[in-house]
Design an enzyme around this catalytic site. Structure first.
Site, PDB file in Angstrom:
ATOM      1  N   GLN A 160     -30.854  70.408  40.064  1.00  0.00           N
ATOM      2  CA  GLN A 160     -30.309  70.816  41.357  1.00  0.00           C
ATOM      3  C   GLN A 160     -28.827  70.466  41.441  1.00  0.00           C
ATOM      4  O   GLN A 160     -28.024  71.243  41.972  1.00  0.00           O
ATOM      5  CB  GLN A 160     -31.081  70.126  42.491  1.00  0.00           C
ATOM      6  N   ARG A 169     -20.707  79.294  43.194  1.00  0.00           N
ATOM      7  CA  ARG A 169     -21.993  79.635  43.795  1.00  0.00           C
ATOM      8  C   ARG A 169     -22.135  79.021  45.188  1.00  0.00           C
ATOM      9  O   ARG A 169     -22.349  79.716  46.189  1.00  0.00           O
ATOM     10  CB  ARG A 169     -23.125  79.140  42.896  1.00  0.00           C
ATOM     11  N   GLY A 193     -37.394  79.637  48.333  1.00  0.00           N
ATOM     12  CA  GLY A 193     -37.090  78.810  47.173  1.00  0.00           C
ATOM     13  C   GLY A 193     -35.959  77.863  47.507  1.00  0.00           C
ATOM     14  O   GLY A 193     -34.892  77.894  46.903  1.00  0.00           O
ATOM     15  N   GLU A 215     -40.370  75.751  49.571  1.00  0.00           N
ATOM     16  CA  GLU A 215     -40.112  75.310  48.202  1.00  0.00           C
ATOM     17  C   GLU A 215     -41.426  74.900  47.537  1.00  0.00           C
ATOM     18  O   GLU A 215     -42.185  74.094  48.090  1.00  0.00           O
ATOM     19  CB  GLU A 215     -39.129  74.126  48.189  1.00  0.00           C
ATOM     20  N   GLU A 245     -45.412  83.519  48.391  1.00  0.00           N
ATOM     21  CA  GLU A 245     -46.531  84.451  48.300  1.00  0.00           C
ATOM     22  C   GLU A 245     -47.754  83.939  49.044  1.00  0.00           C
ATOM     23  O   GLU A 245     -48.701  84.692  49.293  1.00  0.00           O
ATOM     24  CB  GLU A 245     -46.907  84.700  46.836  1.00  0.00           C
ATOM     25  N   GLU A 259     -31.405  82.003  46.906  1.00  0.00           N
ATOM     26  CA  GLU A 259     -30.618  82.143  45.677  1.00  0.00           C
ATOM     27  C   GLU A 259     -31.620  82.491  44.577  1.00  0.00           C
ATOM     28  O   GLU A 259     -32.059  81.628  43.825  1.00  0.00           O
ATOM     29  CB  GLU A 259     -29.860  80.849  45.376  1.00  0.00           C
ATOM     30  N   GLU A 268     -36.285  84.884  35.292  1.00  0.00           N
ATOM     31  CA  GLU A 268     -37.159  84.004  36.069  1.00  0.00           C
ATOM     32  C   GLU A 268     -38.003  84.749  37.091  1.00  0.00           C
ATOM     33  O   GLU A 268     -38.892  84.176  37.695  1.00  0.00           O
ATOM     34  CB  GLU A 268     -36.382  82.866  36.742  1.00  0.00           C
ATOM     35  N   SER A 273     -40.299  87.468  44.141  1.00  0.00           N
ATOM     36  CA  SER A 273     -40.733  86.599  45.240  1.00  0.00           C
ATOM     37  C   SER A 273     -39.876  86.827  46.480  1.00  0.00           C
ATOM     38  O   SER A 273     -40.376  86.785  47.618  1.00  0.00           O
ATOM     39  CB  SER A 273     -40.651  85.133  44.808  1.00  0.00           C
TER      40      SER A 273
END
Length: 536
Positions: A160, A169, A193, A215, A245, A259, A268, A273
Site C-alpha cells: 500500500q 497516482r 477496493g 475492501e 460482488e 483505483e 488483475e 469488479s
C-alpha cells in the site's frame, strides 16, 4: 412484480411473455403468461417457472450455479449449471426468457443478482455489510490460489505504501476529488477496493454524506485504524470487509470511486469488479471516478532490449555444464523469455509511429466485454528501422462536473508505479519511412486474474503498387500478462538516428475519443488546461 414474505419463506414473482429451452426451435408465445418465481423454500435459492396452475417440469434453476446474459432489450439467456464437483464446470441447459418491456427486464436481472448474492434466510439489512455464503461471480471465474495470493499481497502495508508514494497516482486522485467537490458534497460514495482507505478519506474531505469503503483483503483492518485516526472524517466512513460482488449495503451510491487499473489497464481483472459494483451498488446515471480508460499502443524499436532478452538464453547453449549438454532446452528458454511482457519506463523516442488507442467506457461497458479484447492495429512508420514489438500504456479520465482530469502512464510523462509495458517480438520486422504496419492485439482473460496476449505485427508493401503487394513480413508472439519481466529501468540514453525526426508525444487530450466509442458528448471535450499530469 410481486413480493411475498413470511417468517420462514420469501419469494419474488415476475410475469413473462415466454420461456423456452435454448435447444428448442422458436415457437410463438403462449396464450397465457409465464410466471418466474424466485424462492428459497428448500433453503436453496432457486428460480422456477409456472404456467396456469403448475410449475413447468425441468425448468428449475439453482441460482448458486446459474448465469444470466442479456441477448437483447426484451430477451435474456439463463444458463443453468450442473451441481457436480468436477473441476471443469459443465452446464446442463440454457433457457431463453422473453420479457414484456425493458423495465421488467432490468428489474429481473437486478433480482437475479440479488437473489444469487443474498443469504435468503436473513433479513435485507445486515450490520456493517456482512457478506453472503453464496458463491459470487468473482469466485466462479477466479482460481482460488490466485485470489489468495492477490488478497495477501494487497493486505500488506508495504505494498500500500508503494502505491501511496506514487505521487502522480495519489495526487491526481486527490485533485480529481477535491476540484470536483460539487460531485461529492452531500452524496453517498462507495470506494471499490478501498485498500488503505485513502480515497474514502479524500471523498470525506470533499464533503461526502457517507462513504462505504469496501475492501476484501486484511487491509480492511488497517483502513479502520487509519480512518479512526482521522475522527472528523471517519465518522462519515464505514469500512466493509468483503468483495463488491457479495457485500450488501443499506443504500445505493451516488458515486463510485476506485483505483481498479493494473498493468496495461486490465491486469488483475479488477475492472470487472468495478463494473459489477456499478451494476449492483450505483444509482442510475451515477458518477464513476474514473469513468473512461484508454489503452495506447505504438510499435517501437529498441535494439538494447532485444539483445538483453536474447542474451538471457545463452546460458542454455552450454554443451558442457558440469558435464551436461543444456542445448536441448535452448529453444524452449528462448520462447519463454520472449513470452514475458517487459514492464519498465522507456524513452518515447523509441516509438516508431504515433500511437493509436482503444477506449473502454466504464459507464457503459459490460463485464463480459473484458473477457476478450480484440484490437486491430494500424500504424504508419515515421522512420526506417527494425520494429521489435508493441509498446503500451494507459490513461484514465475523471469526468468531474467542474474539472476533467487525466491520469496518464505515458512514456515521457512522470513515471508511475505502473510504468509502461512492451510486448517484444522474437523475430523483429523491418520497415521503411511511410510504410504501413498492421496487426492485431488479442487479449483473453484467464482465471489467474490476468490475460493471455496474442500479438501479430505485419509490414505491408510500400510505394507504387503497394495495394496489390500485400504483406511482406509478419511476426507473432504469445505472452502472459501475469508473468512480466520487471525491468524497472529508467529510460535508456538514446541517440536519434540521422534520418529520424523525434516523435512528438501526444498529450492525453490530443487523442480523440470517437463517438463510435462513447456516446456521452461531454467526454469528447478536451480536458481543461489545468487537467492532470500533462506531458511536456
Amino acid at each position: 412484480m410481486e413480493v411475498l414474505a413470511g417468517q420462514k419463506h420469501k419469494h419474488l414473482e415476475f410475469t413473462l411473455v415466454a420461456v423456452s429451452e435454448l435447444s428448442s426451435p422458436s415457437v410463438p408465445p403462449p396464450s397465457t403468461p409465464v410466471i418466474a418465481r424466485f424462492s428459497a423454500d428448500s433453503g436453496v435459492a432457486e428460480l422456477r417457472f409456472r404456467q396456469d396452475s403448475g410449475f413447468i417440469d425441468g425448468f428449475n434453476v439453482n441460482l448458486g450455479t446459474a448465469q444470466l446474459f442479456k441477448l437483447g432489450p426484451l430477451k435474456s439467456l439463463c444458463i443453468s449449471g450442473s451441481s457436480d464437483s468436477n473441476k471443469e464446470k459443465s452446464f446442463a441447459r440454457g433457457v431463453t426468457i422473453l420479457f414484456r418491456n425493458e423495465e421488467e427486464s432490468r428489474d429481473f436481472h437486478s433480482a437475479f443478482e440479488q437473489w444469487q448474492n443474498e443469504d435468503v434466510t436473513q433479513g435485507m439489512h445486515l450490520p456493517n455489510g456482512a457478506i453472503s455464503d453464496v458463491k459470487s461471480k468473482f469466485d466462479n471465474k477466479i482460481e482460488p490460489s490466485s485470489a489468495k495470493m492477490y488478497f495477501h499481497y494487497y493486505g500488506q502495508l508495504l505494498h500500500q505504501q508503494n502505491m501511496l508514494q506514487d505521487y502522480v497516482r495519489t495526487g491526481t486522485y486527490y485533485a480529481a476529488v477535491i476540484e470536483n467537490r460539487a460531485d461529492f458534497t452531500g452524496r453517498v460514495v462507495v470506494d471499490v477496493g478501498a485498500g488503505s482507505g485513502i480515497l474514502s478519506l479524500f471523498a470525506a474531505q470533499a464533503g461526502a454524506k457517507h462513504v462505504y469503503a469496501v475492501e476484501a483483503s486484511e487491509m480492511a483492518e488497517y483502513a479502520r485504524k487509519l480512518i479512526a485516526g482521522n475522527p472528523s472524517l471517519g465518522q462519515r466512513i464505514t469500512v466493509i470487509k468483503g468483495k463488491v460482488e457479495e457485500v450488501k449495503l443499506p443504500e445505493k451510491a451516488d458515486i463510485l470511486i476506485s483505483e481498479p487499473m493494473g498493468t496495461l489497464l486490465v491486469n488483475e481483472r479488477m475492472l470487472e469488479s468495478y463494473i459489477i459494483a456499478r451494476d449492483r451498488l450505483l444509482v442510475p446515471k451515477g458518477k464513476m471516478f474514473p469513468s473512461v480508460g484508454r489503452i495506447h499502443m505504438a510499435p517501437f524499436s529498441d535494439e538494447y532490449l532485444f539483445v538483453e532478452i536474447a542474451n538471457k538464453t545463452l546460458f542454455w547453449q552450454q554443451q558442457n555444464y558440469y558435464g551436461v549438454d543444456l542445448t536441448a532446452l535452448h529453444g524452449s528458454a528462448f520462447q519463454g523469455y520472449f513470452s514475458q511482457p517487459v514492464v519498465d519506463a522507456f524513452d518515447p523516442r523509441l516509438l516508431v509511429s504515433p500511437p493509436m488507442s482503444h477506449v473502454i467506457d466504464f459507464n457503459e461497458a459490460k463485464e463480459e466485454d473484458l473477457y476478450e479484447i480484440d484490437i486491430p492495429l494500424k500504424f504508419v512508420a515515421s522512420v526506417g528501422t527494425r520494429v521489435h514489438g508493441l509498446a503500451c500504456w494507459f490513461d484514465v479520465l475523471f469526468n468531474g462536473s467542474t474539472v476533467q482530469r487525466w491520469l496518464t502512464t505515458a512514456p515521457g510523462a512522470p513515471t508511475t508505479h505502473w510504468y509502461q509495458i512492451r510486448c517484444v517480438l522474437s523475430q523483429p520486422i523491418y520497415v521503411m519511412t511511410g510504410q504501413e504496419i498492421t496487426g492485431q492485439l488479442h487479449m483473453v482473460a484467464h482465471n489467474a486474474q490476468s490475460y493471455t496476449i496474442n500479438l501479430t505485427l505485419s509490414a505491408k508493401m510500400w510505394g507504387p503498387g503497394a495495394e496489390q503487394g500485400g504483406i511482406i513480413q509478419s511476426s507473432s508472439c504469445k505472452l502472459d500478462l501475469k508473468e512480466p519481466y520487471y525491468r524497472m529501468s529508467q529510460p535508456q540514453p538514446y541517440t536519434t538516428a540521422q534520418d529520424q525526426q523525434p516523435l512528438q508525444l501526444l498529450q492525453p487530450q490530443d487523442i480523440p475519443i470517437h463517438t463510435d466509442d462513447l456516446e456521452e458528448p461531454k467526454l469528447l471535450q478536451q480536458p481543461l488546461e489545468n487537467s492532470g499530469a500533462l506531458l511536456q
